[in-house]
Scaffold this active site. Structure first.
Site, mmCIF file in Angstrom:
data_model
loop_
_atom_site.group_PDB
_atom_site.id
_atom_site.type_symbol
_atom_site.label_atom_id
_atom_site.label_comp_id
_atom_site.label_asym_id
_atom_site.label_seq_id
_atom_site.Cartn_x
_atom_site.Cartn_y
_atom_site.Cartn_z
ATOM 1 N N ARG A 1 5.891 1.318 -3.738
ATOM 2 C CA ARG A 1 4.788 1.851 -2.935
ATOM 3 C C ARG A 1 5.249 1.746 -1.484
ATOM 4 O O ARG A 1 5.630 0.606 -1.112
ATOM 5 C CB ARG A 1 3.450 1.218 -3.226
ATOM 6 N N HIS B 1 -0.766 2.550 7.056
ATOM 7 C CA HIS B 1 -0.620 1.125 6.755
ATOM 8 C C HIS B 1 -0.386 0.535 8.419
ATOM 9 O O HIS B 1 0.224 -0.198 8.692
ATOM 10 C CB HIS B 1 0.529 0.697 6.043
ATOM 11 N N GLU C 1 -6.062 -1.202 3.396
ATOM 12 C CA GLU C 1 -7.155 -2.364 3.516
ATOM 13 C C GLU C 1 -7.863 -1.993 5.098
ATOM 14 O O GLU C 1 -7.602 -2.767 5.962
ATOM 15 C CB GLU C 1 -5.940 -3.628 3.948
ATOM 16 N N ASN D 1 -5.752 -4.621 -3.558
ATOM 17 C CA ASN D 1 -4.987 -5.616 -3.093
ATOM 18 C C ASN D 1 -5.412 -6.991 -3.128
ATOM 19 O O ASN D 1 -6.900 -7.248 -2.440
ATOM 20 C CB ASN D 1 -4.536 -5.318 -1.570
ATOM 21 N N TYR E 1 -5.143 -11.199 -2.559
ATOM 22 C CA TYR E 1 -4.392 -12.256 -2.412
ATOM 23 C C TYR E 1 -5.264 -13.790 -2.502
ATOM 24 O O TYR E 1 -4.424 -14.655 -3.125
ATOM 25 C CB TYR E 1 -3.968 -12.370 -0.877
ATOM 26 N N GLU F 1 -1.495 -4.352 -4.431
ATOM 27 C CA GLU F 1 -0.809 -5.855 -3.818
ATOM 28 C C GLU F 1 -1.110 -6.929 -4.413
ATOM 29 O O GLU F 1 -2.286 -6.986 -4.570
ATOM 30 C CB GLU F 1 -0.810 -5.706 -2.119
HETATM 31 C C1 FCB Z 1 -1.655 -7.440 3.212
HETATM 32 C C2 FCB Z 1 -0.804 -6.228 3.797
HETATM 33 C C3 FCB Z 1 0.418 -6.245 3.551
HETATM 34 C C4 FCB Z 1 0.949 -7.564 4.017
HETATM 35 C C5 FCB Z 1 0.246 -8.606 2.919
HETATM 36 C C6 FCB Z 1 0.772 -9.880 2.932
HETATM 37 O O1 FCB Z 1 -2.923 -7.839 3.820
HETATM 38 O O2 FCB Z 1 -1.438 -5.038 3.411
HETATM 39 O O3 FCB Z 1 0.740 -5.278 4.887
HETATM 40 O O4 FCB Z 1 1.040 -7.946 5.126
HETATM 41 O O5 FCB Z 1 -1.134 -8.423 3.030
#
Ligand code: FCB
Length: 451
Positions: A77, A121, A166, A288, A290, A361
């Site tokens: 990607r 992006h 995002e 995505n 985190y 992600e």
């Molecule tokens: C996400 C982004 C990516 C990267 C990660 C750590 O929010 O999409 O570009 O910075 O965080």
């Protein structure tokens, strides 16, 4: 516990984004983006860092693709820089910019890796920002035109398409709080930027389909929102916050509506007609993930976000720290179960209307040691991906249709306002020499893929 077996055909990938890795910002006719401008403003980015060189991927993409081939990923990607392809954001197309992605895509195909392309992006052409950027409806139209150009050129080889990455982060950090380019701090007046990105998404999906592209989705940031307590006030604050960061961006795409009708009052234009454009059927939906967030009712004096940045006054909620989990070196809580919880909340909310999911992600920053004898020991990163994949597997066992996982990131790169201190890569980059060194996590991921 042995590592679980994923379904046949499960796609293993890694991810990157143009401004974070390419460098070469003045080459081959690339126009300026909002991130070039933002990085040039004193105090915006840690240590005054910029993406001018980054990981020099523009010149080293062959070496990088060779590393991906040895890693054994099924897909890569990457993002296409809008200002390389349409330097002024509208009008003339820059053939040299398109040629770069043509070469990259060919290189990936020759290595047996499926190209997965993000169209936006975060690197809005500066000329469009000067005309209002995503606050302006015209930007959505220009985005659709740009998508058509790219789709026509690469549609025969790109296997997965993500018009947006995002939109929540662009809206919140870029336009509401100002931590990211273009650095606007508009609070709730940033909502038009959300709507126009979503409209741009819908127009881009239409343009890609018209160009014969297949495998169209989105890469959208999501995570559980935990109330600070079981009190009604905290629960309702968490719901409001989740509506803003999760459902404001997923409901229009998957249901053709906004989660809270009162929000639409802040959005200009024919919202109902736009929602019909936004809700183009997708082949898959990309999450995505985190970390979760915890929020409570406003009034506890929490006028800073969890990273210590100032929040605008008058918000109906306030972020609270998550303290019961270990943190990455970036200070983000490590909550693997939050990934499974995210998948569950999508299944519950959308039921049969939910297309297959990909995790587009997930990853972590640790301040890795410099390579010694060609090795970078990063057990913490291995543990992160291992635990998140196990959690994801549990969600799949419960019946979730999740088709793949993209580790963020392929190589170390420019982490936006945090500059180069944060390292998310499976491959270490020495920014002085641009030498690449696969970390232990790279070798671990390779063994997982090979099983
Ligand atoms: C996400 C982004 C990516 C990267 C990660 C750590 O929010 O999409 O570009 O910075 O965080």
């Amino acid at each position: 516990e042995p590592f679980p077996t994923f379904p046949d055909g499960f796609l293993w990938g890694v991810a990157s984004a143009a401004y974070q890795v390419e460098g070469a910002v003045d080459e081959d006719g690339r126009g300026r983006s909002v991130w070039d401008t933002f990085c040039a403003e004193p105090g915006r980015v840690l240590d005054g860092a910029t993406g001018a060189v980054a990981a020099d991927h523009y010149h080293r993409y062959r070496e990088d693709v060779a590393l991906l081939r040895d890693l054994g990923v099924g897909a890569y990607r990457f993002s296409i820089a809008w200002p390389r392809v349409v330097p002024a954001g509208s009008g003339a197309v820059n053939p040299a910019g398109l040629d770069f992605y043509d070469r990259l895509v060919d290189e990936l195909c020759a290595a047996g890796i499926a190209p997965a392309a993000t169209l936006f992006h975060w690197d809005t052409p500066q000329a469009l920002e000067d005309a209002g950027g995503w606050l302006s409806r015209g930007t959505a139209q220009r985005f659709g035109e740009y998508a058509a150009v790219v789709g026509e050129r690469l549609g025969d080889r790109v296997r997965m398409w993500m018009p947006l990455n995002e939109p929540v982060v662009v809206t919140m950090f870029g336009y509401a709080l100002g931590h990211h380019a273009p650095g606007r701090a508009l609070g709730f007046q940033a909502l038009p930027a959300a709507h126009h990105q979503l409209l741009g998404h819908g127009l881009a999906v239409q343009a890609l389909r018209a160009a014969g592209c297949t495998g169209i989705g989105i890469a959208s940031n999501h995570g559980p929102v935990w109330p600070a307590s079981g009190s009604e006030d905290d629960e309702s604050a968490a719901e409001t916050y989740s509506a803003l960061v999760n459902w404001l961006f997923a409901d229009p795409v998957l249901r053709g509506e906004y989660p809270a009708p009162e929000l639409t009052a802040l959005i200009p234009g024919p919202v109902a007609a736009d929602l019909a454009t936004i809700a183009q059927p997708l082949d898959w939906f990309g999450v995505n993930y985190y970390r979760p967030t915890r929020v409570g009712a406003a009034g506890g004096g929490g006028e800073r976000d969890v990273e210590g940045a100032m929040l605008p006054p008058g918000l109906p909620f306030e972020p609270r720290r998550i303290t019961e989990y270990p943190l990455t070196d970036f200070g983000w809580p490590i909550v693997p179960e939050g990934l499974a919880e995210t998948v569950r909340m999508f299944r519950e909310r959308y039921g049969d209307a939910l297309p297959p999911l990909y995790i587009t992600e997930s990853g972590c920053s640790f301040h890795d040691p410099d390579p010694v004898d060609g090795r970078v020991p990063d057990q913490a990163r291995i543990d992160y991906h291992d635990a998140h994949l196990r959690a994801l597997h549990r969600a799949i066992t419960e019946g979730a249709d999740v088709r793949g996982y993209f580790a963020w990131a392929a190589t170390d790169n420019f982490e936006w306002a945090a500059g180069y201190r944060e390292r998310f890569g499976l491959v270490h980059v020495d920014y002085e020499t641009q030498r690449r060194t696969p970390k232990d996590s790279y070798h671990w991921y390779r063994s997982i893929i090979q099983r």
